[in-house]
Scaffold this motif. Sequence first.
Motif, mmCIF file in Angstrom:
data_model
loop_
_atom_site.group_PDB
_atom_site.id
_atom_site.type_symbol
_atom_site.label_atom_id
_atom_site.label_comp_id
_atom_site.label_asym_id
_atom_site.label_seq_id
_atom_site.Cartn_x
_atom_site.Cartn_y
_atom_site.Cartn_z
ATOM 1 N N HIS A 187 1.195 -1.477 -0.013
ATOM 2 C CA HIS A 187 0.385 -0.122 -0.010
ATOM 3 C C HIS A 187 1.510 1.135 0.279
ATOM 4 O O HIS A 187 0.282 2.577 0.215
ATOM 5 C CB HIS A 187 -1.308 0.209 1.059
ATOM 6 C CG HIS A 187 -2.246 -0.977 1.595
ATOM 7 N ND1 HIS A 187 -2.139 -1.729 2.597
ATOM 8 C CD2 HIS A 187 -2.520 -1.886 -0.151
ATOM 9 C CE1 HIS A 187 -3.425 -3.077 2.300
ATOM 10 N NE2 HIS A 187 -3.318 -2.250 0.368
ATOM 11 N N TYR A 188 2.163 1.537 0.447
ATOM 12 C CA TYR A 188 3.186 2.004 0.151
ATOM 13 C C TYR A 188 3.002 2.827 -1.779
ATOM 14 O O TYR A 188 3.590 1.815 -2.768
ATOM 15 C CB TYR A 188 4.262 2.292 0.976
ATOM 16 C CG TYR A 188 3.916 2.006 2.457
ATOM 17 C CD1 TYR A 188 4.087 2.978 3.226
ATOM 18 C CD2 TYR A 188 3.436 1.009 3.148
ATOM 19 C CE1 TYR A 188 4.371 3.377 4.293
ATOM 20 C CE2 TYR A 188 3.265 1.368 4.231
ATOM 21 C CZ TYR A 188 4.079 1.776 5.156
ATOM 22 O OH TYR A 188 3.768 2.013 6.368
ATOM 23 N N ASP A 214 6.011 4.904 -2.041
ATOM 24 C CA ASP A 214 7.230 4.909 -1.838
ATOM 25 C C ASP A 214 7.521 3.531 -1.617
ATOM 26 O O ASP A 214 7.610 3.152 -1.122
ATOM 27 C CB ASP A 214 7.834 5.746 -1.050
ATOM 28 C CG ASP A 214 9.242 5.785 -1.470
ATOM 29 O OD1 ASP A 214 10.378 5.474 -1.050
ATOM 30 O OD2 ASP A 214 9.404 6.993 -1.194
ATOM 31 N N PRO A 215 8.826 2.592 -2.962
ATOM 32 C CA PRO A 215 9.617 1.735 -2.632
ATOM 33 C C PRO A 215 10.122 1.509 -0.963
ATOM 34 O O PRO A 215 10.093 0.203 -0.889
ATOM 35 C CB PRO A 215 10.111 0.979 -3.956
ATOM 36 C CG PRO A 215 10.289 2.519 -4.803
ATOM 37 C CD PRO A 215 8.819 3.725 -4.385
ATOM 38 N N VAL A 216 10.807 2.030 -1.135
ATOM 39 C CA VAL A 216 11.682 2.305 -0.058
ATOM 40 C C VAL A 216 10.843 2.413 1.632
ATOM 41 O O VAL A 216 11.365 1.393 2.539
ATOM 42 C CB VAL A 216 12.467 3.556 0.017
ATOM 43 C CG1 VAL A 216 13.936 3.486 0.945
ATOM 44 C CG2 VAL A 216 13.104 3.567 -1.294
ATOM 45 N N HIS A 217 9.647 2.833 1.392
ATOM 46 C CA HIS A 217 8.979 2.795 2.302
ATOM 47 C C HIS A 217 8.057 1.885 2.430
ATOM 48 O O HIS A 217 8.320 0.888 3.816
ATOM 49 C CB HIS A 217 7.721 4.066 2.633
ATOM 50 C CG HIS A 217 8.493 5.113 2.879
ATOM 51 N ND1 HIS A 217 7.558 6.967 1.862
ATOM 52 C CD2 HIS A 217 10.031 5.787 3.609
ATOM 53 C CE1 HIS A 217 8.062 7.482 2.472
ATOM 54 N NE2 HIS A 217 9.636 6.932 3.142
ATOM 55 N N ALA A 218 7.739 1.206 1.529
ATOM 56 C CA ALA A 218 7.841 -0.419 1.681
ATOM 57 C C ALA A 218 8.433 -1.775 2.121
ATOM 58 O O ALA A 218 7.855 -2.683 2.881
ATOM 59 C CB ALA A 218 7.414 -0.577 -0.174
ATOM 60 N N MET A 219 9.609 -1.305 1.628
ATOM 61 C CA MET A 219 10.872 -1.804 1.718
ATOM 62 C C MET A 219 10.913 -2.312 3.388
ATOM 63 O O MET A 219 11.363 -3.321 4.565
ATOM 64 C CB MET A 219 12.480 -1.585 1.424
ATOM 65 C CG MET A 219 13.302 -2.794 1.846
ATOM 66 S SD MET A 219 14.618 -2.442 1.007
ATOM 67 C CE MET A 219 13.996 -1.468 -0.709
ATOM 68 N N ILE A 220 11.059 -0.629 4.179
ATOM 69 C CA ILE A 220 11.414 -0.101 5.339
ATOM 70 C C ILE A 220 9.813 -1.381 6.447
ATOM 71 O O ILE A 220 10.350 -1.596 7.427
ATOM 72 C CB ILE A 220 11.426 1.208 5.891
ATOM 73 C CG1 ILE A 220 12.363 1.830 5.355
ATOM 74 C CG2 ILE A 220 11.433 1.384 7.633
ATOM 75 C CD1 ILE A 220 12.577 3.030 5.580
ATOM 76 N N TYR A 221 8.740 -0.711 5.535
ATOM 77 C CA TYR A 221 7.750 -1.987 6.252
ATOM 78 C C TYR A 221 7.735 -3.169 6.580
ATOM 79 O O TYR A 221 6.945 -3.708 7.400
ATOM 80 C CB TYR A 221 6.010 -1.034 5.737
ATOM 81 C CG TYR A 221 4.727 -1.325 6.413
ATOM 82 C CD1 TYR A 221 4.429 -0.937 7.665
ATOM 83 C CD2 TYR A 221 3.883 -2.973 6.355
ATOM 84 C CE1 TYR A 221 3.209 -1.292 8.455
ATOM 85 C CE2 TYR A 221 2.595 -2.959 6.939
ATOM 86 C CZ TYR A 221 2.528 -2.178 7.881
ATOM 87 O OH TYR A 221 1.869 -2.445 8.347
ATOM 88 N N LEU A 279 -5.459 5.825 -0.270
ATOM 89 C CA LEU A 279 -4.871 6.183 -1.525
ATOM 90 C C LEU A 279 -3.931 5.171 -1.909
ATOM 91 O O LEU A 279 -4.086 5.191 -3.987
ATOM 92 C CB LEU A 279 -2.845 7.520 -1.566
ATOM 93 C CG LEU A 279 -3.858 8.809 -0.460
ATOM 94 C CD1 LEU A 279 -2.730 9.391 0.191
ATOM 95 C CD2 LEU A 279 -4.296 9.739 -1.680
ATOM 96 N N ALA A 280 -3.629 4.150 -1.358
ATOM 97 C CA ALA A 280 -3.235 2.543 -2.804
ATOM 98 C C ALA A 280 -4.400 2.823 -3.338
ATOM 99 O O ALA A 280 -4.483 1.971 -4.524
ATOM 100 C CB ALA A 280 -2.894 1.860 -1.454
ATOM 101 N N VAL A 281 -5.559 2.614 -2.446
ATOM 102 C CA VAL A 281 -7.125 2.133 -3.336
ATOM 103 C C VAL A 281 -7.442 2.996 -4.185
ATOM 104 O O VAL A 281 -7.018 2.388 -5.225
ATOM 105 C CB VAL A 281 -8.093 2.059 -2.567
ATOM 106 C CG1 VAL A 281 -9.590 1.498 -3.075
ATOM 107 C CG2 VAL A 281 -7.936 1.186 -1.330
ATOM 108 N N SER A 282 -6.902 4.627 -4.118
ATOM 109 C CA SER A 282 -6.846 5.303 -5.114
ATOM 110 C C SER A 282 -6.285 4.681 -6.673
ATOM 111 O O SER A 282 -6.606 4.799 -7.927
ATOM 112 C CB SER A 282 -7.386 6.968 -5.166
ATOM 113 O OG SER A 282 -7.961 7.260 -4.005
ATOM 114 N N ARG A 283 -5.120 4.650 -5.941
ATOM 115 C CA ARG A 283 -3.466 4.394 -7.593
ATOM 116 C C ARG A 283 -4.154 3.075 -8.066
ATOM 117 O O ARG A 283 -3.729 3.069 -8.961
ATOM 118 C CB ARG A 283 -2.881 4.498 -6.512
ATOM 119 C CG ARG A 283 -2.217 5.418 -6.140
ATOM 120 C CD ARG A 283 -0.714 5.064 -6.127
ATOM 121 N NE ARG A 283 -0.242 3.884 -5.067
ATOM 122 C CZ ARG A 283 0.171 4.337 -3.656
ATOM 123 N NH1 ARG A 283 -0.632 5.813 -2.802
ATOM 124 N NH2 ARG A 283 0.406 3.455 -2.942
#
Length: 491
Positions: free
Chosen positions: A48-49, A51-58, A118-122
Amino acid sequence: MADGNPHPKAEDAERIPYSLDSEQAVLGAILFDNEVYYRVSSFLKSEHYYDPVHAMIYDAMEKLISSGRLASPVMLNTYLKDEPAFTEVGGEGYLSNLARSVPSTVGAPDYAKVVFDLAVSRGLIRLGTEMIERAKSSDLEDSPDEQLSFAEAQLYKLAETGKYGSGFKPFGAGLTEAIELANAAYQRGGGLAGISTGFRDVDKKLGGLHPSDLIILAGRPSMGKTALVTNIALNVARAYKPALQADGSVKAKTGAVVGFFSLEMADEQLAGRILSDVSGVPSELIRRGEITQADFDVIYEVSKELHEMPLHIDDTGGLSIAQVAARARRLKRQHGLGLLIIDYLQLLSGSKKSEGNRVQELTEITTGLKALAKELEVPVIALSQLSRQVEQREDKKPQLSDLRESGSIEQDADVVLFVFREEYYLGRAEPKEGTAEHIEWQEQMSQLMGKAEVIIGKQRHGPIGNIKMAFDAKRTRFDDLAEEDHYPRSN
């Protein structure tokens, strides 16, 4: 927020909804207090992130916290330091800034909801773009009906989960679900992890009706297939009791909301059967209007009781598997759904691609029903006719090879049940009255009168075998058969 975060291209910023600040706020709150993770992880996933770096961190946080370890800047840096993208945004320093930039963790769930929405919107933008391109292609092999079915399926998945399919899941996720099923069985007194059919011996053999299972209920005409599945639908719907969950959703404590596709029988005929079943007034008398005032009073009281029952009937004939799937998804979204019934399989149609090849068409239908059971996470009961070869045998008990186009049905089904009433066949072979054969026939009929069998021909996760049941033809009602070991003990 924190320094060093990557920025999207200018053209992307104008048309793609995202909020890096919200993403950073959620990550920072979890770094500050790992307990925040448990407040958002039920709905927020790494995909749902934006930013790919944020997804990686989560994702790294999830692995650490789930294994009982601390998700701190130091620990995360240990796991992510070899990732170029992580190093590029500042590495451990970026994580420390995230943690320091969070004024309070109270608003973390709200920020997480922003990230999710926002992920759903995308997702909607991606789906809309894909459908526009697909509609423009004018491919003769890709009809508008297929495009609509695809779009509705993808919209349903997006609405239910906020993503387009989960892909691979870790074994631990499946293990947790298995434990929850076992706990549900324990809470119900043991032995019943699925939805109760309302029949003691059927539940004992099957353990109830399990989510994602495709159950085929087959038999020759006049065996009572529709009667049995109607009885099950009635029992399940009448037992429905909703329970509010901690996250605000509603789940069935007992019973379920039932969707019934009656492709052969009109909804008023089905309702008449149910009225007869519950009231005890024979259905043939109700149809002909040959009832007393007392009968009518009973029927009226029963109808009031059943009026709000969560049983939804669709008696549209000639439906395709794609239409059934679309209507079932809509029912689940609008009213909830815990059990889906199709009466019967051979009355469904496949896509135009399989026209002229019935075996291929039926394969598409059974595969589609199994996929629908998994997608909606509900048991699907589909009735099926048997071939006439049963009538040619001396022993009329059905077997798997009697299923029409049996390859696909038997392969896709998790459970195959047969309904068999020997009384029906013996009644058609009455010898001449006054003969010794007729006396013997009468004795056999008295033993078989009002009895039926449900034969488990296949069960992927349990035993096969026969279940003896009682059958009341006047009420078209199956019941548990009272046997000696079920009689109450005398003092």
